[in-house]
Motif scaffolding. Structure first.
Motif, PDB file in Angstrom:
ATOM      1  N   ASP B 100      28.241 -11.875 -42.910  1.00 38.62           N
ATOM      2  CA  ASP B 100      28.744 -13.193 -42.537  1.00 38.62           C
ATOM      3  C   ASP B 100      30.192 -13.366 -42.999  1.00 38.62           C
ATOM      4  OD1 ASP B 100      29.085 -15.844 -42.000  1.00 38.62           O
ATOM      5  OD2 ASP B 100      27.190 -16.514 -42.869  1.00 38.62           O
ATOM      6  N   LYS B 101      30.437 -12.895 -44.241  1.00 37.08           N
ATOM      7  CA  LYS B 101      31.769 -13.161 -44.808  1.00 37.08           C
ATOM      8  C   LYS B 101      32.848 -12.365 -44.087  1.00 37.08           C
ATOM      9  CE  LYS B 101      30.148 -14.527 -49.316  1.00 37.08           C
ATOM     10  NZ  LYS B 101      29.311 -13.861 -50.282  1.00 37.08           N
ATOM     11  N   ALA B 102      32.571 -11.091 -43.821  1.00 33.73           N
ATOM     12  CA  ALA B 102      33.581 -10.274 -43.142  1.00 33.73           C
ATOM     13  C   ALA B 102      33.473 -10.406 -41.628  1.00 33.73           C
ATOM     14  CB  ALA B 102      33.443  -8.813 -43.564  1.00 33.73           C
ATOM     15  N   GLY B 103      32.395 -11.029 -41.158  1.00 30.19           N
ATOM     16  CA  GLY B 103      32.277 -11.290 -39.726  1.00 30.19           C
ATOM     17  C   GLY B 103      32.035 -10.060 -38.872  1.00 30.19           C
ATOM     18  N   TYR B 104      31.010  -9.302 -39.227  1.00 28.73           N
ATOM     19  CA  TYR B 104      30.612  -8.224 -38.319  1.00 28.73           C
ATOM     20  C   TYR B 104      29.104  -8.014 -38.399  1.00 28.73           C
ATOM     21  CZ  TYR B 104      30.619  -5.179 -42.509  1.00 28.73           C
ATOM     22  OH  TYR B 104      30.361  -4.637 -43.734  1.00 28.73           O
ATOM     23  N   VAL B 105      28.609  -7.294 -37.399  1.00 27.07           N
ATOM     24  CA  VAL B 105      27.189  -6.969 -37.367  1.00 27.07           C
ATOM     25  C   VAL B 105      27.073  -5.461 -37.178  1.00 27.07           C
ATOM     26  CG1 VAL B 105      27.064  -7.379 -34.854  1.00 27.07           C
ATOM     27  CG2 VAL B 105      24.965  -7.438 -36.174  1.00 27.07           C
ATOM     28  N   ILE B 106      26.026  -4.868 -37.762  1.00 26.16           N
ATOM     29  CA  ILE B 106      25.757  -3.455 -37.497  1.00 26.16           C
ATOM     30  C   ILE B 106      24.446  -3.381 -36.720  1.00 26.16           C
ATOM     31  CG2 ILE B 106      25.482  -1.141 -38.475  1.00 26.16           C
ATOM     32  CD1 ILE B 106      26.702  -2.258 -41.086  1.00 26.16           C
ATOM     33  N   HIS B 113      21.990  -6.929 -26.002  1.00 27.72           N
ATOM     34  CA  HIS B 113      22.753  -8.175 -26.187  1.00 27.72           C
ATOM     35  C   HIS B 113      21.789  -9.338 -26.385  1.00 27.72           C
ATOM     36  CE1 HIS B 113      26.918  -7.009 -25.652  1.00 27.72           C
ATOM     37  NE2 HIS B 113      26.491  -6.086 -24.809  1.00 27.72           N
ATOM     38  N   ALA B 114      20.622  -9.257 -25.743  1.00 24.09           N
ATOM     39  CA  ALA B 114      19.612 -10.300 -25.885  1.00 24.09           C
ATOM     40  C   ALA B 114      19.205 -10.447 -27.350  1.00 24.09           C
ATOM     41  CB  ALA B 114      18.388  -9.945 -25.052  1.00 24.09           C
ATOM     42  N   THR B 115      18.901  -9.314 -27.969  1.00 22.99           N
ATOM     43  CA  THR B 115      18.428  -9.333 -29.354  1.00 22.99           C
ATOM     44  C   THR B 115      19.490  -9.928 -30.269  1.00 22.99           C
ATOM     45  OG1 THR B 115      17.173  -7.355 -28.870  1.00 22.99           O
ATOM     46  CG2 THR B 115      17.499  -7.847 -31.189  1.00 22.99           C
ATOM     47  N   LEU B 116      20.732  -9.496 -30.075  1.00 23.02           N
ATOM     48  CA  LEU B 116      21.784 -10.000 -30.960  1.00 23.02           C
ATOM     49  C   LEU B 116      22.020 -11.489 -30.730  1.00 23.02           C
ATOM     50  CD1 LEU B 116      23.886  -9.569 -33.131  1.00 23.02           C
ATOM     51  CD2 LEU B 116      25.492  -8.763 -31.387  1.00 23.02           C
ATOM     52  N   LYS B 117      22.050 -11.872 -29.479  1.00 22.41           N
ATOM     53  CA  LYS B 117      22.293 -13.293 -29.194  1.00 22.41           C
ATOM     54  C   LYS B 117      21.226 -14.170 -29.856  1.00 22.41           C
ATOM     55  CE  LYS B 117      22.072 -16.703 -25.606  1.00 22.41           C
ATOM     56  NZ  LYS B 117      23.060 -17.499 -24.983  1.00 22.41           N
ATOM     57  N   SER B 118      19.960 -13.798 -29.676  1.00 19.15           N
ATOM     58  CA  SER B 118      18.917 -14.675 -30.207  1.00 19.15           C
ATOM     59  C   SER B 118      18.882 -14.611 -31.738  1.00 19.15           C
ATOM     60  CB  SER B 118      17.564 -14.384 -29.577  1.00 19.15           C
ATOM     61  OG  SER B 118      16.936 -13.338 -30.215  1.00 19.15           O
ATOM     62  N   HIS B 119      19.212 -13.432 -32.293  1.00 19.75           N
ATOM     63  CA  HIS B 119      19.251 -13.306 -33.754  1.00 19.75           C
ATOM     64  C   HIS B 119      20.339 -14.207 -34.348  1.00 19.75           C
ATOM     65  CE1 HIS B 119      18.528 -11.150 -37.558  1.00 19.75           C
ATOM     66  NE2 HIS B 119      19.836 -11.235 -37.740  1.00 19.75           N
ATOM     67  N   LEU B 120      21.496 -14.189 -33.740  1.00 23.98           N
ATOM     68  CA  LEU B 120      22.593 -15.015 -34.264  1.00 23.98           C
ATOM     69  C   LEU B 120      22.273 -16.501 -34.090  1.00 23.98           C
ATOM     70  CD1 LEU B 120      25.750 -13.032 -33.026  1.00 23.98           C
ATOM     71  CD2 LEU B 120      24.778 -13.071 -35.337  1.00 23.98           C
ATOM     72  N   PRO B 125      23.904 -19.479 -36.702  1.00 25.94           N
ATOM     73  CA  PRO B 125      24.364 -20.253 -35.533  1.00 25.94           C
ATOM     74  C   PRO B 125      25.870 -20.493 -35.516  1.00 25.94           C
ATOM     75  CG  PRO B 125      23.090 -21.621 -37.046  1.00 25.94           C
ATOM     76  CD  PRO B 125      22.959 -20.220 -37.542  1.00 25.94           C
ATOM     77  N   HIS B 126      26.538 -20.229 -36.645  1.00 27.52           N
ATOM     78  CA  HIS B 126      27.991 -20.441 -36.679  1.00 27.52           C
ATOM     79  C   HIS B 126      28.745 -19.186 -36.222  1.00 27.52           C
ATOM     80  CE1 HIS B 126      26.483 -18.773 -40.413  1.00 27.52           C
ATOM     81  NE2 HIS B 126      27.670 -18.245 -40.628  1.00 27.52           N
ATOM     82  N   LEU B 127      28.001 -18.121 -35.874  1.00 22.60           N
ATOM     83  CA  LEU B 127      28.653 -16.884 -35.447  1.00 22.60           C
ATOM     84  C   LEU B 127      28.226 -16.507 -34.030  1.00 22.60           C
ATOM     85  CD1 LEU B 127      28.267 -14.662 -38.650  1.00 22.60           C
ATOM     86  CD2 LEU B 127      30.359 -15.773 -37.817  1.00 22.60           C
ATOM     87  N   ARG B 128      29.078 -15.772 -33.349  1.00 23.77           N
ATOM     88  CA  ARG B 128      28.726 -15.296 -32.009  1.00 23.77           C
ATOM     89  C   ARG B 128      29.406 -13.959 -31.736  1.00 23.77           C
ATOM     90  NH1 ARG B 128      32.322 -18.714 -27.721  1.00 23.77           N
ATOM     91  NH2 ARG B 128      31.181 -17.354 -26.314  1.00 23.77           N
ATOM     92  N   HIS B 129      28.923 -13.298 -30.693  1.00 26.88           N
ATOM     93  CA  HIS B 129      29.593 -12.072 -30.266  1.00 26.88           C
ATOM     94  C   HIS B 129      30.018 -12.232 -28.811  1.00 26.88           C
ATOM     95  CE1 HIS B 129      25.796 -11.162 -28.264  1.00 26.88           C
ATOM     96  NE2 HIS B 129      26.324 -10.069 -27.748  1.00 26.88           N
ATOM     97  N   SER B 130      30.722 -11.261 -28.315  1.00 28.80           N
ATOM     98  CA  SER B 130      31.260 -11.375 -26.963  1.00 28.80           C
ATOM     99  C   SER B 130      30.208 -10.926 -25.954  1.00 28.80           C
ATOM    100  CB  SER B 130      32.527 -10.510 -26.845  1.00 28.80           C
ATOM    101  OG  SER B 130      33.090 -10.654 -25.569  1.00 28.80           O
ATOM    102  N   MET B 131      29.484 -11.900 -25.446  1.00 29.45           N
ATOM    103  CA  MET B 131      28.348 -11.631 -24.551  1.00 29.45           C
ATOM    104  C   MET B 131      28.847 -11.357 -23.135  1.00 29.45           C
ATOM    105  SD  MET B 131      24.852 -12.347 -24.961  1.00 29.45           S
ATOM    106  CE  MET B 131      23.511 -12.114 -23.798  1.00 29.45           C
TER     107      MET B 131
END
Ligand SMILES: Cc1cc2nc3c(=O)[nH]c(=O)nc-3n(C[C@H](O)[C@H](O)[C@H](O)COP(=O)(O)OP(=O)(O)OC[C@H]3O[C@@H](n4cnc5c(N)ncnc54)[C@H](O)[C@@H]3O)c2cc1C
Ligand code: SF4
Ligand code: SF4
Lengths: 386, 460
Positions: B100-106, B113-120, B125-131
């Motif tokens: 969260d602090k550095a703003g990345y996901v592994i 993309h579905a999994t990441l979107k719903s996980h975030l 909820p304050h973070l997102r990726h480029s869907m």
């Protein structure tokens, strides 16, 4: 349904149908179980099309893929295309072609033989159909409701508890009803979904004829499967009676104070059966019943209502179990999900869900922690003595 | 059962390998128009070690390996041109860490993309990726591998620009970490301040290795999103409009669409502008910026804002946009394909003319959407045509039109995005010879036996 051959090429194989609305997990039970694209809706539709075009020959594996679909309608709910409402009809259409050609998996063939010979898929004696009934009255002309129990509710040890409690509740509420006992015949929902249209027609006509002769106007079913088929697929057989699922009736009786409830402390989560929810949009009544019981805390699973994850029992799989045998089997996935809510009780409104989940909690070693119960059983346990 | 089948079953477990006709048939084709070719084996690995074992086995047996996400790139990049082992990566679907602090996901190599979107949405909820607007089963890694674009591309570049580290099984089976994660436990940078080696894997279509983990930058998810729609009937003005909007540095996404339907919008270029903010004031300010930026076109009566009815907004704001997928069924044929060159924005009018010319020449139903990349340095322009899967002639016509579109895009100075094997050849023919030589040397180094997705990026 005959139209499927000229329409089935329209699937783009985009995969929206694999998910629930929030994309949180895979919601097509057969894809969740097997994970090859062939077991997803799109894969299945493409393989059917390939079979029609002669690019893939019939094989038992192809038939298994086709029959591993539980006809849960998650795909219908999620597919963004205009034909979404037809997908399950296409699958059923392809199955009926396979049936006509005599090319079906052995387990499906055995299911048909059992229903044809015994009037139930469990191959149990017709005369034992009312062994559970313990004095429950036979339907007589003039009774308000015919209580249609169905095969599982009649024969399965666990599902019988649902039937018994419902019969008792109806008696206590003063509802005028009766059962058909050993005269009852399979409703044909699974037969329809499995594509045996000849046998389905025989069952639909036989049942309709019998109901007419008895002057039945209203039917209440234990199983959402029977509710679905009688409501939506019996019209060609000349059916003209009203069909209710028992949760509709119970919810009404509770509202009218004909069933009085007392404290029953439990944390309950509820499984929306596909044939009640996605097929017939009945989501509220079962919840209203549970919420009207003092002490019951209803906790939703993440996937609920139109996004509920199928137990894996549809399309005869509560008997054939083509999706069994793995920690990824839908029933096992779903009881884990139910347990994760913190609930101690998994409430069901469908005898197929009940049998699948009862086995699944044992396999998952959750039977001490999570009890699977029919809503009628829960209401029965919550009856006020006053 | 062949020895290879049994070896694969030993590696991944017998339930996760198939050499049955049905799986071979399905995994031998994608929803696009490239001719099918079946793999001999379809395998679903669960771990990096399994992928390594499979690649080592493939080297021993000199059998091709083709990694596949959802197969939605539509240009046949996952069709095993020479058969072999098809790796369906979608069982490697975990989200391993959100920093969260550095703003990345592994994520793992087949996470969707579905999994990441719903996980975030659920946990961050304050973070997102480029869907991207591809159907949500599309995988994050494959999208980066083909240099995809998403809802944050206008602001932050290609989705591959947002990669912050990789774990890769090389074509030899060796395991390699790329980026800051090669020297640190943190996955914040894909290269800098060291050499950026992600370029050895991104854009290569799996010909240099199988990516088993990927770090991806996350961005703030503002509380409010809104959609504005600007309409003009002059294609020549669209580049300036998009550029000016991009240079405000305030728009989340800018996409210009053009299609003959719906009739009420026919002949117009519909420029969708997405704005975001944490407060109504912020959104209102950005709304005003968009208005001010485009006011001159309003004054000259060359364009204007369409008031977007509230019931239209959810579809415009949806991520991914289901309407993009629905296009496939416009003619009830279940298919569409697009060529999507990456090109300078100024080429928009020429591309639109070509889009229509090809549609009329080959009697096709068309649509185009052009997404601004990185503030306006380039755009992805799609030549999209529908076809009917039950009508082979329509499929040939679309394929021919797309071949011409690709040729045209290159002539205009664009570069073909996610090129099919024929288009890859067109690109390589035009490429600086020394660049091509370098590419081939690198490929040979990383995949000496030529087993990785062979047929792709092949010069000979
Ligand atoms: C309706 C529609 C809308 C679309 N909209 C967009 C959009 O807005 N933006 C966009 O960018 N794209 C879009 N696309 C294109 C495409 O669907 C996406 O880019 C998608 O993310 C590709 O992912 P995939 O998993 O389907 O890739 P695949 O087609 O499965 O794979 C693409 C390439 O990656 C390689 N690959 C896969 N996994 C690995 C791995 N683990 N390691 C190494 N190589 C690997 C494959 O071999 C192949 O060469 C759209 C497509 C459709 C059908
Ligand atoms: S059934 Fe619908 S959602 Fe599923 S793959 Fe086909 S087009 Fe997509
Ligand atoms: S009906 Fe259910 S099991 Fe069958 S394809 Fe659709 S989602 Fe899958």
């Amino acid at each position: 349904m005959q139209q499927y051959a000229s329409q089935i090429h329209r699937c783009f194989r985009c995969g929206y149908c694999k998910f629930p609305t929030d994309y949180s997990s895979f919601n097509c039970p057969s894809y969740r179980r097997f994970r090859f694209d062939s077991y997803s809706t799109g894969g299945r539709l493409w393989l059917i099309y390939a079979w029609l075009k002669g690019e893939v020959e019939w094989s038992e594996h192809l038939a298994d893929i086709l029959y591993a679909c539980t006809t849960c309608k998650n795909c219908t709910e999620q597919c963004p295309m205009k034909f979404a409402g037809d997908i399950v009809d296409w699958i059923v259409g392809a199955r009926s072609d396979m049936v006509e050609k005599g090319k079906i998996p052995p387990r499906v063939a055995r299911f048909f033989e059992a229903v044809h010979g015994y009037g139930n898929p469990l191959k149990l004696l017709r005369s034992d159909r009312d062994a559970w009934a313990d004095g429950t009255k036979r339907y007589e002309p003039g009774d308000e409701y015919l209580f249609y129990v169905g095969c599982l509710g009649s024969y399965d040890e666990n599902a019988q508890k649902m039937s018994k409690s419902l019969a008792e509740l109806l008696n206590k509420a003063g509802v005028s009803f009766g059962i058909l006992g050993s005269e009852e015949e399979c409703c044909g929902n699974e037969i329809y979904m499995l594509g045996e249209m000849g046998l389905f027609q025989v069952l639909a006509e036989k049942n309709t004829q019998q109901f007419k002769e008895l002057g039945v106007k209203k039917i209440v079913t234990l199983s959402p499967h029977a509710y679905n088929v009688m409501r939506n697929n019996y019209s060609a057989a000349g059916a003209n009676f009203q069909v209710y699922h028992y949760t509709q009736l119970l919810s009404d009786l509770i509202k009218k104070n004909k069933i009085k409830l007392s404290q029953n402390k439990a944390k309950v989560t509820y499984q929306d059966p596909c044939f009640l929810g996605r097929y017939n949009k009945i989501y509220d009544e079962p919840r209203q019943i549970l919420q009207s019981i003092p002490g019951i805390e209803l906790i939703e699973m993440e996937r609920n209502r139109q996004d509920a994850f199928c137990c894996g029992g549809g399309s005869g799989n509560f008997v054939m179990d083509l999706l069994a045998g793995s920690e990824d089997s839908p029933g096992r996935v779903r009881v884990r999900e139910a347990y994760e809510t913190g609930a101690d009780t998994l409430a069901v409104a469908c005898p197929s869900c009940l049998t699948i989940f009862t086995d699944a909690v044992k396999t998952e070693d959750l039977d001490e922690k999570l009890t699977v119960k029919g809503i009628s059983q829960i209401v029965m346990e919550s009856l006020s003595s006053k | 059962m062949s020895d290879i089948h049994e070896d694969l079953a030993r590696i991944v477990g017998k339930n996760w390998v198939s050499s049955q006709k049905e799986e071979r048939y399905l995994y031998g084709r994608d929803p696009g128009l490239m001719p099918p070719h079946e793999p001999e084996y379809v395998v679903m690995p669960k771990t990096t070690e399994e992928v390594q074992e499979i690649v080592k086995l493939a080297n021993r047996e000199k059998v091709p390996v083709v990694p596949k996400g959802a197969g939605l790139s539509l240009t046949g990049l996952v069709i095993p041109q020479r058969g072999g082992i098809l790796l369906d990566m979608k069982r490697m679907d975990k989200i391993l860490e959100v920093n969260d602090k550095a703003g990345y996901v592994i994520v793992e190599g087949g996470t969707t993309h579905a999994t990441l979107k719903s996980h975030l949405m659920k946990h961050y909820p304050h973070l997102r990726h480029s869907m991207p607007d591809s159907p949500p089963i599309a995988t994050i890694v494959a999208n980066a591998v083909i240099h995809g674009q998403g809802r944050l591309t206008q602001q932050h570049g290609f989705n591959s620009d947002m990669v912050s580290g990789l774990e890769v099984v090389l074509g030899t089976g060796e395991l390699c970490r790329i980026g800051s994660c090669a020297v640190s436990q943190y996955w914040f940078s894909k290269g800098p301040p060291m050499p950026d080696l992600t370029g050895l894997f991104l854009g290569w279509f799996g010909t240099t290795g199988v990516i088993t983990k990927l770090g991806m930058k996350l961005y703030p998810c503002k509380k409010i999103r809104d959609a504005m729609m600007f309409l003009t009937d002059r294609a020549d003005l669209v580049p300036d409009i998009m550029r000016k909007l991009g240079r405000t540095e305030m728009m989340e996404d800018i996409v210009s669409s053009f299609a003959p339907l719906p009739l009420r919008l026919k002949g117009n270029f519909n420029i969708l502008i997405i704005i975001t903010g944490d407060s109504e004031e912020e959104v209102e300010f950005k709304r005003k910026m968009a208005w001010d930026t485009l006011w001159e076109y309003f004054e000259s009566r060359d364009g204007g804002f369409l008031s977007v009815p509230p019931d239209m907004k959810p579809a415009l704001l949806a991520m991914p946009s289901k309407d993009t997928t629905r296009f496939a069924d416009t003619s009830k044929g279940g298919g569409f394909e697009y060529s999507g060159p990456i090109t300078p924005i100024e080429k928009y009018p020429e591309f639109i003319a070509k889009l229509e010319e090809l549609a009329s020449k080959y009697k096709l139903f068309y649509a185009s959407s052009a997404r601004v990349i990185d503030g306006g340095h380039s755009m992805m322009f799609s030549f999209s045509y529908t076809f009917n899967r039950a009508d082979p002639d329509s499929m040939v016509r679309v394929k021919t039109a797309l071949d011409e579109a690709a040729e045209f895009a290159l002539e205009q100075g664009g570069v073909i995005w996610k090129p099919n094997i024929d288009e890859q050849k067109m690109v390589m023919e035009r490429m600086d010879p020394n660049t091509l030589k370098l590419m081939m040397k690198l490929k040979e180094l990383l995949d000496p036996n030529g087993i990785m997705n062979p047929g792709n990026w092949e010069a000979k």
